[in-house]
Design an enzyme around this catalytic site. Structure first.
Site, short mmCIF file in Angstrom:
data_model
loop_
_atom_site.label_atom_id
_atom_site.label_comp_id
_atom_site.label_asym_id
_atom_site.label_seq_id
_atom_site.Cartn_x
_atom_site.Cartn_y
_atom_site.Cartn_z
N CYS A 68 13.48 10.68 7.25
CA CYS A 68 13.41 10.10 8.60
C CYS A 68 14.68 10.32 9.39
O CYS A 68 14.66 10.47 10.60
CB CYS A 68 13.11 8.61 8.50
SG CYS A 68 14.19 7.79 7.31
N GLU A 77 9.83 15.10 16.11
CA GLU A 77 10.18 15.06 14.70
C GLU A 77 9.33 16.09 13.95
O GLU A 77 8.10 16.04 14.01
CB GLU A 77 9.92 13.66 14.14
CG GLU A 77 10.31 13.55 12.68
CD GLU A 77 10.01 12.17 12.10
OE1 GLU A 77 8.91 11.65 12.32
OE2 GLU A 77 10.90 11.63 11.41
N GLU A 83 10.01 0.76 10.43
CA GLU A 83 11.01 1.82 10.21
C GLU A 83 10.30 3.14 10.49
O GLU A 83 9.43 3.55 9.72
CB GLU A 83 11.52 1.80 8.77
CG GLU A 83 12.25 0.54 8.37
CD GLU A 83 13.60 0.41 9.03
OE1 GLU A 83 14.07 1.38 9.66
OE2 GLU A 83 14.19 -0.68 8.93
N LYS A 89 0.85 -1.20 0.00
CA LYS A 89 0.00 0.00 0.00
C LYS A 89 0.88 1.24 0.00
O LYS A 89 1.56 1.52 0.99
CB LYS A 89 -0.90 0.04 1.24
CG LYS A 89 -1.98 1.12 1.09
CD LYS A 89 -2.63 1.51 2.39
CE LYS A 89 -1.88 2.60 3.12
NZ LYS A 89 -1.79 3.87 2.39
#
Ligand code: NAD
Length: 498
Positions: free
Chosen positions: A303, A401, A269, A194
């Site tokens: 990331c 983040e 991840e 997906k």
């Protein structure tokens, strides 16, 4: 029709591709959703609708899983490892041949500069498939010197898990898909993948190449759709043996909880808040270039972005001033413009999230040295200026983040202090150290709690080098032989020869 399609930078193949509605790819066929649902994919540089794509629902995901099961139990079992390797090589070759097309699609859909798509997304995807193609014929077991009385042949086999559900984010849609598809297929699994609802386009193009490469129907199925619908359908499906997820820590946690119901295997991840540490002897120009690349590459939507820059007090002003000047000079524009050094953020919602983080930094006392606002001169889309702030560890901008082009520079006095502060985070994906004394660089690297540490470099990735996070940055590793462990079960077989 979206304005981008009139641009002279778009090649005809891409224009053709974008003129067709996107569908689901199930059993090597392009099909509509059973519910007839569709969603719009946007051009983030212009902020306008680009193409409509079929929206997978629970029933569609179930159809895709059935196709994957049929392939897994049928043709995919019968294909020899050497043939499987050749299919992966062939796919890599086809992606390479269509590299310019993929780079344009990725640049249009994500907003990233075409130069970055050509330099990173496409070649790293190609090399990923090639690397794992090489593993297919080398995935062997062992014979074991067992000590039980009697006479036994005891050996191990590495078996595929079965059907893998892969869920990928929007920042490197094709490349991160290859991190999952290549090892999953190399190990003999079939896959339902997906893409993010924001960036399904490159994977839809990949579907065509799967057919051209000769993969049997159902080996890879692509189900564009929303996380709460197609994503949840995948993570809850009883026939999925393993979920491989890249995305936010928030959704990663949900997947981990959900996997407990059926003990579904998972690799995650997730996010990061990576420290980029300048030691007092570091080379000035390398540090400035490395810090800027560490935070501004891919609009900071990375990331492992080096979002916390630790600089010794003695060199703080000179280094941070130079980086701020560099940030002010970055040329922003639409990704396909060869002059563009930084594109728009992925969506209006994300742009507002990033701007809100910048405001929270200001409110909490950070000083702003560059950027800090929307860049309307760059285009009608979601451009945020490259931003440099000076602050402290306790601020929200230092702890969470941001996933945008926002650098927080933090002064420090001594080595023990900077290592402690660098590790004082819930995340642990990546880190970097800059120094002319490599011995010192290695000592610091060994003390940092992160899955990857670069000494005098940033954003270095390779299919052979394991990738994954400590702490809340993830579970498991992608790349290298480590990835294959996560796509296989090990079976012990005992044969009584007595
Ligand atoms: P996200 O978690 O919002 O979405 C990731 C994917 O999960 C998308 O396909 C989305 O549709 C799907 N999803 C969302 N909710 C879901 C749910 N409840 N169930 C199942 N699927 C669901 O993340 P994003 O905004 O697309 O990506 C940004 C995040 O990804 C950042 O946190 C970034 O650090 C992380 N990331 C990590 C790595 C890595 O290698 N560690 C690489 C790239 C991005």
């Amino acid at each position: 029709m979206a304005a981008i399609l009139a641009s002279s930078w778009v090649h005809d193949e891409v224009r053709d591709f974008l003129s067709r509605p996107g569908r689901l790819f199930i059993g090597n066929r392009w099909v509509e959703s059973t519910g007839g649902g569709r969603f719009w994919v946007k051009d983030p540089a212009a902020g306008e609708n680009l193409i409509e794509v079929a929206r997978a629902n629970f029933e569609d995901v179930d159809r895709a899983v059935k196709a994957a099961r049929k392939a897994y139990q049928g043709p995919w079992q019968r294909i020899t490892p050497a043939e499987r390797a050749r299919l992966l090589w062939k796919l890599a070759d086809l992606i390479e041949v269509h590299g310019q097309e993929f780079a344009e699609i990725e640049s249009i859909n994500t907003g990233k500069p075409i130069s970055e798509a050509l330099l990173a997304d496409v070649p790293l995807t190609v090399e990923h498939f090639r690397y794992f193609a090489g593993w297919v014929t080398k995935l062997s077991g062992e014979t074991l010197p067992v000590s039980q009385p009697g006479h036994y042949l005891a050996y191990t086999r590495r078996e595929p898990i079965g059907i893998v559900g892969a869920i990928v984010p929007w920042n490197f849609p094709l490349m991160i898909a290859s991190w999952k598809l290549a090892p999953a297929l190399a190990a003999g699994n079939t896959v339902v993948i997906k893409p993010s609802e924001l960036t399904p386009l490159s994977l839809l193009r990949l579907g065509d190449l799967m057919v051209e490469a000769g993969f049997p129907p159902g080996v890879v199925n692509i189900v564009p759709g929303y996380g709460m619908e197609a994503g949840r359908a995948l993570i809850q499906h009883p026939e999925i043996g393993k979920i491989s997820f890249t995305g936010s820590t928030r959704v990663g946690r949900e997947i981990l909880v959900e996997s407990a119901a059926r003990f579904t295997r998972v690799t995650l991840e997730l996010g990061g808040k990576s420290p980029n540490i300048v030691l007092p002897d570091a080379n000035f120009d390398e540090v400035v270039g490395g810090a800027m690349m560490g935070i501004f590459f891919n609009q900071g939507e990375v990331c492992c972005a080096g979002s916390r820059l630790f600089v010794p007090t003695s060199r703080f002003d000179a280094i941070v001033e130079k980086i701020s000047g560099g940030a002010e000079a970055v040329h922003q524009g639409m990704g396909l413009d060869p002059a563009t050094e930084m594109g728009p953020l992925i969506s209006e919602t994300h742009m507002h999230r990033v701007l809100e983080y910048i405001d929270s930094g200001r409110r909490q006392g950070a000083s702003l040295l560059a950027g800090g606002e929307r860049n309307r001169n760059a285009g009608l889309g979601y451009f945020v200026k490259p931003t440099v702030m000076v602050g402290t560890d306790s601020m929200q901008v230092a702890r969470e983040e941001i996933f945008g082009p926002v650098l927080l520079a933090l002064p420090y006095e001594d080595l023990d202090e900077v290592v402690r502060r660098a590790n004082d985070t819930n995340y642990g994906l990546a880190a970097a150290v800059w120094t002319e004394d490599v011995r010192n660089g290695i000592r610091v690297a060994e003390r940092l709690k992160a899955g990857t540490v670069w000494v005098n470099g940033y954003n270095l990735l390779d299919a052979t080098s394991p990738w994954g996070g400590y702490k809340m940055s993830g579970v498991g590793r992608e790349m290298g032989p480590y990835a294959l462990q996560h796509y296989t079960e090990v079976k012990s077989i005992w044969v009584n020869l007595g």
